[in-house]
Each structure stands twice: as C-alpha cells, then as structure tokens.
Enzyme design. Structure first.
Site, PDB file in Angstrom:
ATOM      1  N   ARG A 261     -66.731 -14.798  45.059  1.00  0.00           N
ATOM      2  CA  ARG A 261     -66.494 -13.423  44.610  1.00  0.00           C
ATOM      3  C   ARG A 261     -66.348 -13.473  43.105  1.00  0.00           C
ATOM      4  NH1 ARG A 261     -67.842  -9.021  46.793  1.00  0.00           N
ATOM      5  NH2 ARG A 261     -66.015  -7.724  46.339  1.00  0.00           N
ATOM      6  N   TYR A 365     -59.216 -21.980  45.687  1.00  0.00           N
ATOM      7  CA  TYR A 365     -58.351 -21.181  44.826  1.00  0.00           C
ATOM      8  C   TYR A 365     -57.155 -22.026  44.433  1.00  0.00           C
ATOM      9  CZ  TYR A 365     -55.709 -17.206  43.175  1.00  0.00           C
ATOM     10  OH  TYR A 365     -55.017 -16.336  42.403  1.00  0.00           O
ATOM     11  N   ASP A 367     -53.668 -22.024  41.877  1.00  0.00           N
ATOM     12  CA  ASP A 367     -52.821 -21.486  40.815  1.00  0.00           C
ATOM     13  C   ASP A 367     -52.818 -22.503  39.687  1.00  0.00           C
ATOM     14  OD1 ASP A 367     -52.180 -19.197  42.200  1.00  0.00           O
ATOM     15  OD2 ASP A 367     -50.420 -20.074  43.151  1.00  0.00           O
TER      16      ASP A 367
HETATM   17  N1  UDP Z   1     -53.499  -7.986  48.555  1.00  0.00           N
HETATM   18  C1  UDP Z   1     -53.566  -6.696  49.039  1.00  0.00           C
HETATM   19  N2  UDP Z   1     -52.972  -5.694  48.316  1.00  0.00           N
HETATM   20  C2  UDP Z   1     -52.360  -5.907  47.151  1.00  0.00           C
HETATM   21  C3  UDP Z   1     -52.292  -7.235  46.662  1.00  0.00           C
HETATM   22  C4  UDP Z   1     -52.879  -8.246  47.374  1.00  0.00           C
HETATM   23  O1  UDP Z   1     -54.157  -6.449  50.067  1.00  0.00           O
HETATM   24  O2  UDP Z   1     -51.866  -4.933  46.544  1.00  0.00           O
HETATM   25  C5  UDP Z   1     -54.149  -9.054  49.370  1.00  0.00           C
HETATM   26  C6  UDP Z   1     -55.615  -9.232  48.992  1.00  0.00           C
HETATM   27  O3  UDP Z   1     -56.327  -9.561  50.161  1.00  0.00           O
HETATM   28  C7  UDP Z   1     -55.592 -10.387  48.042  1.00  0.00           C
HETATM   29  C8  UDP Z   1     -54.472 -11.261  48.612  1.00  0.00           C
HETATM   30  O4  UDP Z   1     -53.523 -10.314  49.120  1.00  0.00           O
HETATM   31  O5  UDP Z   1     -56.833 -11.072  47.998  1.00  0.00           O
HETATM   32  C9  UDP Z   1     -53.807 -12.195  47.618  1.00  0.00           C
HETATM   33  O6  UDP Z   1     -53.271 -11.443  46.553  1.00  0.00           O
HETATM   34  P1  UDP Z   1     -52.895 -12.071  45.153  1.00  0.00           P
HETATM   35  O7  UDP Z   1     -52.147 -11.047  44.376  1.00  0.00           O
HETATM   36  O8  UDP Z   1     -52.275 -13.409  45.392  1.00  0.00           O
HETATM   37  O9  UDP Z   1     -54.334 -12.274  44.539  1.00  0.00           O
HETATM   38  P2  UDP Z   1     -54.776 -12.786  43.101  1.00  0.00           P
HETATM   39  O10 UDP Z   1     -53.822 -12.222  42.082  1.00  0.00           O
HETATM   40  O11 UDP Z   1     -54.745 -14.261  43.174  1.00  0.00           O
HETATM   41  O12 UDP Z   1     -56.144 -12.214  42.989  1.00  0.00           O
END
Ligand code: UDP
Length: 384
Positions: A261, A365, A367
């Site tokens: 993605r 992925y 961190d």
């Molecule tokens: N997610 C969601 N709603 C939100 C935030 C996160 O559905 O408001 C889900 C979504 O599928 C996302 C996953 O939780 O890919 C992990 O979120 P995170 O914030 O860890 O993602 P990052 O910041 O790493 O993109």
C-alpha cells in the site's frame, strides 16, 4: 579506501548497523539510493520553521531498553506523548479503544472494572460465532475488531477507516493489523503503551547525521545498490552487505513484485496558529477520502515561539495502491505475498555475505524502535 562492509540503504536499520560495526572497528561504505539519508524518517523544514515528517508522522516509542539507551546516545527526546483523536459524524473522540472512548461514545459512565463485561456483551452481539474462530480458522480483521470492541464502535471508528487505508473489505484482512491498536480499561489516552517516547529536540535528521558521523563510515548518496555493485567496487565476492532496499527489487522482480500500500500526502500552509489542536486527527468515515490530517507543529510543544507563530502546515494523507514509482509504505500480508517473499528469501540465502533487513527488505511493518532493535541484533550477530 578500505571497505570491510557495505551498508546499502541508509534508513534507520542501515544506519544502526553501520554505526555498531564502525564502533567495532570496521570500515563501512554506506550507499543510499536517495539524495539524503534517513529513509522514510527523513524530515524537511518549511519556511516557517516547522519540521515536516515527509513520509507521515513518526513518533519514537519503545519498551526496549537497549534501543532506548542506544538512541539516547545520539539525540535527546522532547517528552512528547502521542495522542490520536478521531472525527466521527461531526464529533471528536480520543481514539485509544478504552474508557474515554466508550463512555463518550455511548454516553455512559462505566468504571474500569465494568468495561470488560460491557465490551464482551457488545462483542457477543456482533460476532456470528461467539467463540471467535470458525472451524479453527484464524479470526479475520473484522471478527478480531468486533471481539475487541463490539460492532457499534467497529462501525464508527474502524470499518471505513480500514477500508480506506487498505483498499479492501476488512473481512479480507489479517487480524494482526488491528492488534496494533491498544484496548485499555482505563482513561489512559496515550496512543502507545510505551512510556518512553518523544520526538528528537533537534529533529529526526540529526539522529541520522550523528549515527553516521564516525571516522569509520563513508556515505555516498544517489548511489543505488544492486548485486553487481560489489564487483564494480573491486571488492571480493562474499564481502558483507547489509541491504535494506526492497527485497524483490534486488532480484529484478524475477518472481513478480510484492504488493504494497502506498500513500499520497497533500500539504497546505494555513494562516492560523493552530488548525486542529493536535498532531494527528483521524477521519474515520467514508465521507472524506483521506484517513488523517497531520499538523506537524504539535510535535514540538517545547517550542513556544513556533506554536505561537500564526502559520501552520497541515498534511492530508490519502492511501493508494502501490504502483511502480510510488513509495512502498505498508506490506500487504496475504498468503500469496508470504509465498512470494519466501521465494525471494531463498534467493538471498544463495548470495554469500548478504544480510537483508529493514521494513523494505523484510517486507514487514516495523515501528522505528523495532528497526533499531533489529539493526542492533543484525550487527551483533555479525560481530559474534
Ligand atoms: N485503524 C482504524 N481507525 C483508526 C485508526 C486505525 O480502523 O482511526 C486501524 C486501521 O486498520 C489501521 C490499523 O488500525 O491500519 C493500525 O493503525 P495505526 O494507527 O497503528 O496505523 P499506522 O499509524 O501505523 O498507519
């Protein structure tokens, strides 16, 4: 010039490896494809002095002692604690799935001890199979999310955001993605469970500059690496190489490209001191095509002048399918992509001296702290 080790890719994993090996007395040549080091943690500064996280918001957080100690040798953190807010139907909520969100969303006043039973009852209503698994199959993303928080919260905060983020129905996604989100029976609204977190006071770029500032390290930017490079540099076959570019690119995509993605960022400078009052606001509905808005000045609350300046930069984040030329951000974890990855890993094993790591190399992925940790481990294993 003596070269003992090549580090191909100067992201967080590569820079960590380079530093540890240089401190152990090795001469390191770092080759970076881009014009600057730092990978996707690289930042820019705009005309108003705001540090822009070019590839999306990065907050350093960790529970790993060795990682925290290592990084703090090079930079000082500002003590920023990350909170994520979410917009849903014209209202703003604190996102961690916990007491704050549940009480605000349902308009109730549960105590910590009452939350698990409430959630279990909500989850029961939404799951077709109350025991979770169907015929021993792993839960998919949707089932996992509903079992964590129940259907109403899932529909409000997760389903549409996830569909935008991943471009597919959440039923098609693995449960592992939602497991990244904390679920807490408290009013703790910290997005991460690690109390050790922050943003470098001197900015992220200074971390990379200092990691690479060692007499044993030479850095060349605008220098892509491929399997011919070792010979072209006049080095013997088997010269140790720590590569952190895309694993499929290293083998010219011979079995096909691994799916990713990608993201598109749209920036806007506003004549306002403060647009949204926080660094990251998630937009959880299908009514807007972006997933979140970053407002970077909030990452530096210690800089009172910056906060007061009547200008701010915001950045809307739009997920998209990766196409050649796009930056890869999130590995798409499917049975097919895992099988393809295994084929590329088998190729890596055939190349003497080659170690592949990092987010792009491992197709995972990570961190930032995990990348540092894996870099420390990779360098440690090499020196052992
Ligand atoms: N997610 C969601 N709603 C939100 C935030 C996160 O559905 O408001 C889900 C979504 O599928 C996302 C996953 O939780 O890919 C992990 O979120 P995170 O914030 O860890 O993602 P990052 O910041 O790493 O993109």
């Amino acid at each position: 010039m003596q070269i003992d080790v090549i580090v191909a890719g100067a992201g967080i994993w590569g820079c960590t490896v380079a530093r540890v090996l240089a401190e152990a007395g090795r001469k390191i040549l770092v080759l970076e494809r881009r014009a600057a080091v730092g990978g996707n943690v690289r930042c820019e500064t705009d005309e108003n002095g705001i540090e822009i996280h070019t590839y999306g918001s990065h907050i350093f957080h960790t529970h790993l002692d060795n990682v925290w100690d290592f990084v703090n040798r090079f930079i000082t953190f500002n003590g920023y604690q990350h909170k994520v807010l979410a917009r849903h139907e014209g209202k703003t909520y604190f996102l961690p799935l916990g007491l704050t969100l549940v009480n605000q969303f349902y308009g109730i006043d549960l105590k910590p001890a009452e939350l698990p039973a409430f959630i279990a009852q909500e989850a029961q209503k939404g799951l077709k199979d109350p025991n979770g698994c169907k015929n021993g199959e792993a839960l998919n993303f949707e089932e996992q999310a509903i079992s964590f928080i129940g259907e109403p919260l899932y529909r409000a905060f997760i389903r549409e955001y996830t569909r935008k983020q991943w471009g597919t129905d959440p039923k098609n996604l693995p449960a592992s993605i939602i497991k990244r989100l904390p679920v807490r029976a408290s009013y703790d609204i910290n997005y991460y469970s690690d109390y050790r977190q922050g943003i470098p006071l001197t900015g992220y770029n200074s971390l990379f500059d200092r990691l690479l500032d060692h007499p044993g390290i030479t850095v060349e930017c605008n220098r892509p690496f491929d399997l011919e490079t070792v010979g072209q540099l006049g080095l013997p076959e088997g010269t140790p190489v720590f590569y952190s570019g895309p694993i499929d690119a290293l083998f010219d995509y011979r079995f096909g490209a691994l799916p990713w993605r990608s993201l598109r960022f749209e920036r806007e400078t506003l004549d306002l001191a403060d647009f949204q009052g926080t660094s990251v606001m998630n937009y959880t509905g299908a009514d807007v095509p972006f997933t979140r808005i970053h407002e970077f000045k909030h990452f530096h609350p210690e800089d009172k002048d910056l906060m007061a300046r009547p200008k701010t930069l915001i950045c809307r984040e739009y997920p998209k399918t990766w196409e050649p030329g796009d930056e890869p951000y999130y590995a798409v974890d499917t049975a097919e992509s895992r099988a393809l990855l295994e084929r590329y890993r088998a190729e890596v094993a055939k190349v003497p001296g080659l170690v592949v790591g990092g987010r792009l190399g491992e197709y995972r992925y990570y961190d930032m702290d995990q990348s540092v940790g894996r870099g420390l481990d990779a360098a440690g294993a090499f020196l052992a």
